[in-house]
Enzyme design. Structure first.
Site, mmCIF file in Angstrom:
data_model
loop_
_atom_site.group_PDB
_atom_site.id
_atom_site.type_symbol
_atom_site.label_atom_id
_atom_site.label_comp_id
_atom_site.label_asym_id
_atom_site.label_seq_id
_atom_site.Cartn_x
_atom_site.Cartn_y
_atom_site.Cartn_z
ATOM 1 C CD GLU A 1 -2.979 -8.846 3.374
ATOM 2 O OE1 GLU A 1 -2.685 -7.972 4.196
ATOM 3 O OE2 GLU A 1 -3.045 -8.639 2.146
ATOM 4 C CB SER B 1 1.699 -5.016 9.993
ATOM 5 O OG SER B 1 0.405 -4.490 9.812
ATOM 6 C CB SER C 1 -0.924 0.021 1.217
ATOM 7 O OG SER C 1 -1.871 -1.021 1.157
ATOM 8 C CD GLU D 1 -15.371 0.527 1.981
ATOM 9 O OE1 GLU D 1 -16.028 1.047 2.894
ATOM 10 O OE2 GLU D 1 -14.216 0.068 2.146
#
Length: 410
Positions: free
Chosen positions: A246, A163, A131, A380
């Protein structure tokens, strides 16, 4: 045909029983040679990997035996009964659940031999550099560039919501290598050394007060071409393996008992705090309990499918359900506790290595659950995946599908 079905089923069951018996024998022999009480933890895990009892469905030499995935439970039960050391899945979850299956499926033989053993034992921790500030839900729009320079790639860009980057040795990295083609076709997948010059990890403080996430700046980082996973420009396809695994890891990989997880915490509060009950809260608890049980059983079905092959879009549905249930259950727990539910146990900017969701207070659970609908793919985006790939509904129109990435507005 019906007359052949019963004998075929019997033959299959007999083979499975024989394979399970053989795995039981192997595991007991391994335990006799490496008694858990007398063997150092790391030595035990290394030996378990070398014996093929790490993940039995992986190939021989890579921690497995090429056995059916479902038989891992046979090995795990024997090891647990003997008090064998368990994996630290909190620290190594990204490596085990995301990096390992991707490297196994798309990596070179050299990459598999180099990365899989220390990944499994926990000697090397992994993180995920996907991301970006301008490409969160739209991952294919990422702007981090990797430019070829001899036998290496020079990477520049910024990643976010990473993370565990503060204690990771390696990262799975998705970068743009060709801006002149449509966005899904111009990316390449790499393994990045987090200790290399140019890698800068900075903490991101969350609503919980902690900083388990990070932003990672990449400035002139040299990644050897030998650490490229898959073909140049094929990064999107490789990344799909990572993302599918994931979502399964977040939403459905862990076997839960009835009333396991967050719904168990809420149900326990309901039983212990009778003075907080109201008919409305009772009805909401019952509805959540039924949903949680349905999700738990769906997770069992998903694990059966995983035993027969690779994860598919069903994992997205499980992750979606997990996020929704965790948020609504933590909100109900907060209401049940009244004023006590408004307290919080620790506002310090800690840098935790794991998320202790059930071991903390109700206030922490309520705040931390908000991230469940973002991490691992936003709800979403997952709704779109379920609609298109599970239900077979028409895809939404995408005007940028065939345009070169460099021509897209940002």
């Amino acid at each position: 045909m019906a007359e052949q079905t019963a004998p075929q089923a019997a033959d299959g069951a007999a083979v499975e029983i024989a394979e399970a018996a053989e795995l039981t024998r192997r595991t007991r022999e391994f335990l006799a040679a490496h008694p858990p009480a007398a063997t150092e933890r790391l030595d035990f895990l290394r030996a378990r990997f070398a014996t093929g009892l790490a993940w039995v469905h992986y190939p021989e030499g890579l921690g497995g035996l090429g056995a059916p995935r479902a038989l891992q439970a046979v090995v795990d039960a024997e090891l647990e009964a003997a008090g064998a050391p368990a994996l630290d899945t909190g620290r190594t979850g990204i490596g085990l659940g995301m990096a390992a299956p991707t490297i196994l499926q798309h990596g070179t033989p050299e990459q598999r031999r180099r990365f899989l053993p220390p990944l499994w034992t926990g000697e090397e921790v992994w993180c995920q550099l996907f991301s970006e500030p301008g490409a969160g839900s739209d991952l294919a729009g990422l702007a981090t560039r990797a430019v070829r320079d001899g036998d290496a790639w020079v990477v520049d860009g910024q990643k976010v919501w990473t993370s565990g980057a503060h204690h990771a040795r390696w990262a799975i990295l998705l970068a743009r290598t060709d801006p002149d083609v449509p966005k899904h076709r111009g990316m390449t997948y790499f393994v990045c050394d987090m200790t290399d010059p140019g890698v800068d990890v900075r903490p991101l403080r969350q609503i919980t007060g902690e900083a388990e996430f990070n932003e990672v700046h990449l400035a002139g980082v040299r990644v050897p071409d030998a650490q490229r996973v898959g073909a140049v420009g094929d990064g999107w396809r490789v990344a799909q393996t990572t993302l599918m695994n994931e979502r399964v890891a977040i939403g459905g990989s862990r076997r839960l008992p009835r009333e396991g997880g967050m719904i168990g915490v809420v149900a326990r509060t309901w039983r212990e705090r009778t003075e907080l009950r109201t008919p409305d809260l009772h009805q909401r608890l019952l509805a959540l309990w039924v949903e949680a049980e349905a999700a738990r059983l769906a997770g069992e079905r998903l694990r059966q499918q995983l035993a027969a092959g690779h994860p598919g879009p069903e994992g997205s549905a499980m992750k979606l359900a997990f996020a929704s249930l965790a948020q609504r259950a933590s909100a109900l727990e907060t209401e049940l506790l009244g004023e006590e539910g408004l307290t919080y146990d620790d506002w310090t900017a800690r840098r935790p290595e794991t998320v202790d969701f059930l071991g903390r207070g109700a206030g922490y659970r309520y705040l931390r659950a908000k991230g469940n609908s973002i991490e691992g793919g936003t709800s979403e985006i997952l709704l779109n995946i379920v609609a298109e790939r599970v239900l077979g509904l028409p895809a939404e129109p995408r005007a940028d599908k065939d345009a070169a990435w460099k021509d897209l507005p940002r």
